[in-house]
Design an enzyme around this catalytic site. Structure first.
Site, short mmCIF file in Angstrom:
data_model
loop_
_atom_site.label_atom_id
_atom_site.label_comp_id
_atom_site.label_asym_id
_atom_site.label_seq_id
_atom_site.Cartn_x
_atom_site.Cartn_y
_atom_site.Cartn_z
N LYS A 1 0.83 -1.21 0.00
CA LYS A 1 0.00 0.00 0.00
C LYS A 1 0.86 1.26 0.00
CE LYS A 1 -2.25 -0.99 3.81
NZ LYS A 1 -1.76 -2.34 4.15
N ARG B 1 -9.55 0.58 8.64
CA ARG B 1 -9.01 -0.73 8.97
C ARG B 1 -10.05 -1.64 9.62
NH1 ARG B 1 -3.50 0.07 8.42
NH2 ARG B 1 -2.31 -1.27 9.78
N ARG C 1 11.83 -6.36 4.98
CA ARG C 1 11.62 -4.92 4.81
C ARG C 1 12.49 -4.11 5.77
NH1 ARG C 1 5.65 -2.62 4.08
NH2 ARG C 1 5.33 -2.87 6.30
N ARG D 1 11.23 -2.23 11.63
CA ARG D 1 10.26 -1.65 12.56
C ARG D 1 10.00 -2.59 13.74
NH1 ARG D 1 5.54 0.09 8.48
NH2 ARG D 1 4.44 -1.26 9.93
N ARG E 1 -0.28 -9.16 13.20
CA ARG E 1 -0.84 -8.19 12.24
C ARG E 1 -1.63 -8.88 11.14
NH1 ARG E 1 4.37 -5.54 10.52
NH2 ARG E 1 3.19 -4.34 9.01
P1 ADP Z 1 0.97 -2.14 8.02
O1 ADP Z 1 -0.12 -1.86 7.04
O2 ADP Z 1 2.27 -2.43 7.36
O3 ADP Z 1 0.59 -3.09 9.10
P2 ADP Z 1 0.78 0.60 8.99
O4 ADP Z 1 1.98 1.43 8.85
O5 ADP Z 1 -0.39 0.89 8.13
O6 ADP Z 1 1.29 -0.88 8.86
O7 ADP Z 1 0.28 0.64 10.51
C1 ADP Z 1 1.12 0.34 11.58
C2 ADP Z 1 0.31 0.17 12.86
O8 ADP Z 1 -0.39 1.41 13.14
C3 ADP Z 1 -0.78 -0.87 12.81
O9 ADP Z 1 -0.29 -2.15 13.11
C4 ADP Z 1 -1.75 -0.36 13.85
O10 ADP Z 1 -1.29 -0.62 15.16
C5 ADP Z 1 -1.68 1.13 13.65
N1 ADP Z 1 -2.69 1.62 12.69
C6 ADP Z 1 -2.44 2.18 11.48
N2 ADP Z 1 -3.59 2.52 10.86
C7 ADP Z 1 -4.59 2.16 11.69
C8 ADP Z 1 -6.01 2.24 11.63
N3 ADP Z 1 -6.66 2.76 10.56
N4 ADP Z 1 -6.72 1.75 12.67
C9 ADP Z 1 -6.12 1.24 13.76
N5 ADP Z 1 -4.79 1.12 13.88
C10 ADP Z 1 -4.02 1.59 12.87
#
Ligand code: ADP
Ligand code: ZN
Length: 215
Positions: free
Chosen positions: A13, A88, A127, A162, A173
């Site tokens: 994404k 999400r 990554r 990370r 996740r």
């Molecule tokens: P990825 O898609 O690679 O898991 P992101 O960078 O999008 O990682 O998000 C990292 C973390 O931030 C998620 O694991 C979650 O804890 C939090 N997060 C991000 N976006 C949301 C969201 N829309 N709702 C709830 N938690 C979120």
């Protein structure tokens, strides 16, 4: 453009979003990036979000909706936006629908990035991310490595794995994605907004998305 990017962690994404911003000046809005900067800056939001994030759990919907309600009204969103990592959960999607109606904003469509599970697992464990908040370039130790000494090719800061990219957090996740986020595919299908792209190369996918936008 006004689009939402859906896809499992590691589906690409962030990379797709960045390439799309170069195309028409729409802004990338990544809730993950916003939260990570807040954690780094030690703000109240960051302190609340950190424990959830380190475990690979979702941050509570109410916190995310406060962030997004403010973010979508910033002037740089007028030319378009690419939502990366939001919504999400079904409650977030329902709240977003109301928010967009209130702001008279119409989405073009919702992009579902479909990537095989083996590809995702491989990407997540290999990554590396540039630690410079202004850069945040994403590397892959196999296919797109940083400099030999591990620094960023763009800004020379360290690249790091990370906290949520340990094996345990990654598994959590992916499980969270399957239970909480995958249902959004059905939600947006019902809304008539869903377009699914089989995505192995971000560049090809970006070309496909542009075509779907009529560009
Ligand atoms: P990825 O898609 O690679 O898991 P992101 O960078 O999008 O990682 O998000 C990292 C973390 O931030 C998620 O694991 C979650 O804890 C939090 N997060 C991000 N976006 C949301 C969201 N829309 N709702 C709830 N938690 C979120
Ligand atoms: Zn960098």
């Amino acid at each position: 453009m006004r689009i939402i990017l859906l896809g499992a962690p590691g589906a690409g994404k962030g990379t797709v979003a960045k390439l799309l911003t170069e195309f028409d000046g729409s802004v990338q809005i990544s809730t993950g990036d916003i939260l990570r900067s807040a954690v780094k800056a030690g703000t109240a939001l960051g302190r609340k979000a950190k424990e959830y994030m380190d475990r690979g759990d979702l941050v509570p919907d109410a916190l995310i909706m406060d962030i997004m309600e403010a973010r979508l009204q910033e002037p740089d969103c007028r030319n378009g936006f690419i939502l990366d990592g939001f919504p999400r959960t079904i409650p977030q999607a329902e709240e977003l629908k109301k928010l967009l109606a209130r702001l008279s904003i119409r989405l073009d469509f919702v992009v579902n990035l479909d990537v095989p599970r083996e590809v995702i697992l491989d990407r997540l464990t290999t990554r590396r991310t540039c630690c410079n908040p202004a850069c945040q370039a994403i590397y892959n130790v196999k296919s797109n490595p940083p400099n030999a000494d591990g620094t960023c090719t763009l800004c020379s800061h360290e690249t790091i794995q990370r906290d949520d990219e340990t094996e345990e957090a990654i598994n959590n996740r992916l499980e969270t994605y399957n239970s909480k986020t995958a249902p959004l595919i059905g939600f947006y299908e019902k809304e008539g907004l869903l377009k699914t792209f089989l995505s192995l190369s971000s560049k090809d996918t970006v070309a496909d998305i542009k075509k779907a936008l009529g560009a």
